[in-house]
Design an enzyme around this catalytic site. Sequence first.
Site, PDB file in Angstrom:
ATOM      1  N   TRP A  34       0.924  -1.146   0.000  1.00 21.33           N
ATOM      2  CA  TRP A  34       0.000   0.000   0.000  1.00 21.33           C
ATOM      3  C   TRP A  34       0.961   1.193   0.000  1.00 21.33           C
ATOM      4  O   TRP A  34       1.710   1.361   0.968  1.00 21.33           O
ATOM      5  CB  TRP A  34      -0.749   0.074   1.298  1.00 21.33           C
ATOM      6  CG  TRP A  34      -1.974  -0.690   1.612  1.00 21.33           C
ATOM      7  CD1 TRP A  34      -3.077  -0.167   2.239  1.00 21.33           C
ATOM      8  CD2 TRP A  34      -2.274  -2.095   1.440  1.00 21.33           C
ATOM      9  NE1 TRP A  34      -4.023  -1.151   2.439  1.00 21.33           N
ATOM     10  CE2 TRP A  34      -3.556  -2.340   1.954  1.00 21.33           C
ATOM     11  CE3 TRP A  34      -1.591  -3.171   0.880  1.00 21.33           C
ATOM     12  CZ2 TRP A  34      -4.162  -3.587   1.938  1.00 21.33           C
ATOM     13  CZ3 TRP A  34      -2.185  -4.420   0.866  1.00 21.33           C
ATOM     14  CH2 TRP A  34      -3.455  -4.616   1.385  1.00 21.33           C
ATOM     15  N   TYR A  68       1.195   5.030   0.258  1.00 21.68           N
ATOM     16  CA  TYR A  68       0.455   6.264   0.493  1.00 21.68           C
ATOM     17  C   TYR A  68       1.430   7.394   0.829  1.00 21.68           C
ATOM     18  O   TYR A  68       1.945   7.451   1.946  1.00 21.68           O
ATOM     19  CB  TYR A  68      -0.542   6.068   1.646  1.00 21.68           C
ATOM     20  CG  TYR A  68      -1.667   5.092   1.357  1.00 21.68           C
ATOM     21  CD1 TYR A  68      -2.065   4.814   0.050  1.00 21.68           C
ATOM     22  CD2 TYR A  68      -2.356   4.464   2.389  1.00 21.68           C
ATOM     23  CE1 TYR A  68      -3.098   3.944  -0.216  1.00 21.68           C
ATOM     24  CE2 TYR A  68      -3.402   3.576   2.125  1.00 21.68           C
ATOM     25  CZ  TYR A  68      -3.764   3.326   0.824  1.00 21.68           C
ATOM     26  OH  TYR A  68      -4.794   2.458   0.565  1.00 21.68           O
ATOM     27  N   ARG A 104       2.569  10.563   2.325  1.00 18.71           N
ATOM     28  CA  ARG A 104       1.920  11.248   3.452  1.00 18.71           C
ATOM     29  C   ARG A 104       2.957  11.866   4.374  1.00 18.71           C
ATOM     30  O   ARG A 104       4.076  11.375   4.451  1.00 18.71           O
ATOM     31  CB  ARG A 104       1.096  10.206   4.236  1.00 18.71           C
ATOM     32  CG  ARG A 104       0.039  10.814   5.121  1.00 18.71           C
ATOM     33  CD  ARG A 104      -0.976   9.771   5.531  1.00 18.71           C
ATOM     34  NE  ARG A 104      -1.832   9.342   4.426  1.00 18.71           N
ATOM     35  CZ  ARG A 104      -2.778   8.414   4.534  1.00 18.71           C
ATOM     36  NH1 ARG A 104      -2.983   7.816   5.688  1.00 18.71           N
ATOM     37  NH2 ARG A 104      -3.524   8.080   3.505  1.00 18.71           N
ATOM     38  N   LYS A 129      -0.832  -0.780  -4.180  1.00 20.97           N
ATOM     39  CA  LYS A 129      -2.182  -0.254  -3.981  1.00 20.97           C
ATOM     40  C   LYS A 129      -2.019   1.241  -3.807  1.00 20.97           C
ATOM     41  O   LYS A 129      -1.343   1.700  -2.880  1.00 20.97           O
ATOM     42  CB  LYS A 129      -2.739  -0.896  -2.705  1.00 20.97           C
ATOM     43  CG  LYS A 129      -4.156  -0.581  -2.339  1.00 20.97           C
ATOM     44  CD  LYS A 129      -4.533  -1.597  -1.264  1.00 20.97           C
ATOM     45  CE  LYS A 129      -5.883  -1.509  -0.659  1.00 20.97           C
ATOM     46  NZ  LYS A 129      -6.415  -0.269  -0.274  1.00 20.97           N
ATOM     47  N   ILE A 130      -2.596   1.995  -4.732  1.00 26.37           N
ATOM     48  CA  ILE A 130      -2.435   3.456  -4.707  1.00 26.37           C
ATOM     49  C   ILE A 130      -3.789   4.132  -4.904  1.00 26.37           C
ATOM     50  O   ILE A 130      -4.740   3.518  -5.373  1.00 26.37           O
ATOM     51  CB  ILE A 130      -1.457   3.945  -5.825  1.00 26.37           C
ATOM     52  CG1 ILE A 130      -1.883   3.388  -7.207  1.00 26.37           C
ATOM     53  CG2 ILE A 130      -0.024   3.568  -5.503  1.00 26.37           C
ATOM     54  CD1 ILE A 130      -1.030   3.891  -8.373  1.00 26.37           C
ATOM     55  N   GLY A 152      -9.850   2.386  -2.604  1.00 23.63           N
ATOM     56  CA  GLY A 152     -11.178   2.988  -2.732  1.00 23.63           C
ATOM     57  C   GLY A 152     -11.356   4.371  -2.150  1.00 23.63           C
ATOM     58  O   GLY A 152     -11.883   5.272  -2.774  1.00 23.63           O
ATOM     59  N   GLY A 153     -10.918   4.552  -0.894  1.00 24.39           N
ATOM     60  CA  GLY A 153     -11.129   5.830  -0.216  1.00 24.39           C
ATOM     61  C   GLY A 153     -12.468   5.884   0.475  1.00 24.39           C
ATOM     62  O   GLY A 153     -13.245   4.920   0.440  1.00 24.39           O
ATOM     63  N   GLY A 164     -12.835  -1.062   0.321  1.00 29.66           N
ATOM     64  CA  GLY A 164     -13.544  -1.439   1.529  1.00 29.66           C
ATOM     65  C   GLY A 164     -14.822  -0.647   1.702  1.00 29.66           C
ATOM     66  O   GLY A 164     -15.927  -1.105   1.389  1.00 29.66           O
TER      67      GLY A 164
END
Length: 253
Positions: free
Chosen positions: A134, A136, A138, A167-168, A193-194, A221
Amino acid sequence: MAVFLENNRGLLLAYDQGLEHGPTDFNERNVDPAFIMELAAAGRFNGVVFQKGLAEKYYDGRVPLVLKVNGKTNLVKGEPVSRQICSVDHASKIGAKAVGYTIYAGSAHESIMLEEFGRIQEEAHKLKMAAIAWIYPRGEAIKNDTAPEIIAYAARTGLEVGADAVKIKYTGDVESFKWAVRSAGKTRVFMSGGPKAPSEADFLKQVRGCLDAGAAGVAVGRNVWQSLDPLRMARVLRSLVIEDRSVEEALRA
Ligand code: FBP
C-alpha cells in the site's frame, strides 16, 4: 499474484479500517468481521484483506487471504510510521497467500518502512507468497497526496522495492493514472477505494477510469461494505473489473 486474479484482474475486499480508523467507519452490520467474511465469499471477491487478529478468529479459507503485517491507529499525530506487527511466517500459517504492508512515502520515517518492507518481501517470496505494498505518500512534505506526479512516484516506488502489486489512490483522471500504471512496470496496480464516494456512479466512474488506465483491479472497503446493498455493489464491481463491462452495463447486471 495468480491466486488473486481472474481474467488477469483482481477484486479485493479491504477490511483493516478497524485498526487504521477505529470503529467510526462501521455500523451495526459491518462492525462484525463475520459479515465481511460472508460478503467476501458470497460477493466472489478474489481476495480479502485482514489484520492478524481478525484472520485468526474469522478467516475461514473460502477466499484467498491478504494479511496486513503492519498497521497503526490514527490516534497518533505527527509524521506517520506503520511498523510490522505480524511475522510473515505467522501470516503463512494462518493461510495467507500474500502479505500487505503500508509504506508512507515522504514521511520523515519512510526509511523504517522501506527497510521493513524489503525484508518482508524477501521472506514472503521464500514462502511463495506475494508482497503487496500500500503506498500512500503522506506527512509534512506531501502537499497533495493524489497529485499525478505523486501517485506516479508511489507506483514506481512499488516497482523499485519489489512489490508484486501496489495499492495506490486514484489521480482523478485516466490519462494521468496511465502514467502511474506505466511507471509501475511489471508491478500490478490496484486502486484504493477511499471514503464512501458522494454517489455510486462517482465511485464506479473512478473504478472504470483506473481500469481503462491499465490497472489490474481494485482493493476497496468502505465503498462496498458501507453500501446499502453490499452484495449488489460486489456484483456491479465484478461486472466492471472482471468482466470488463462499462459502468452502464455493470449497473444493469
Ligand atoms: P477503503 O476502500 O475503505 O479506502 O480501504 C482501502 C484502504 O487502503 C484500507 O486498506 C485502509 O485501512 C485504508 O484505506 C487506509 O485509509 P487512510 O487513507 O485513511 O489511511
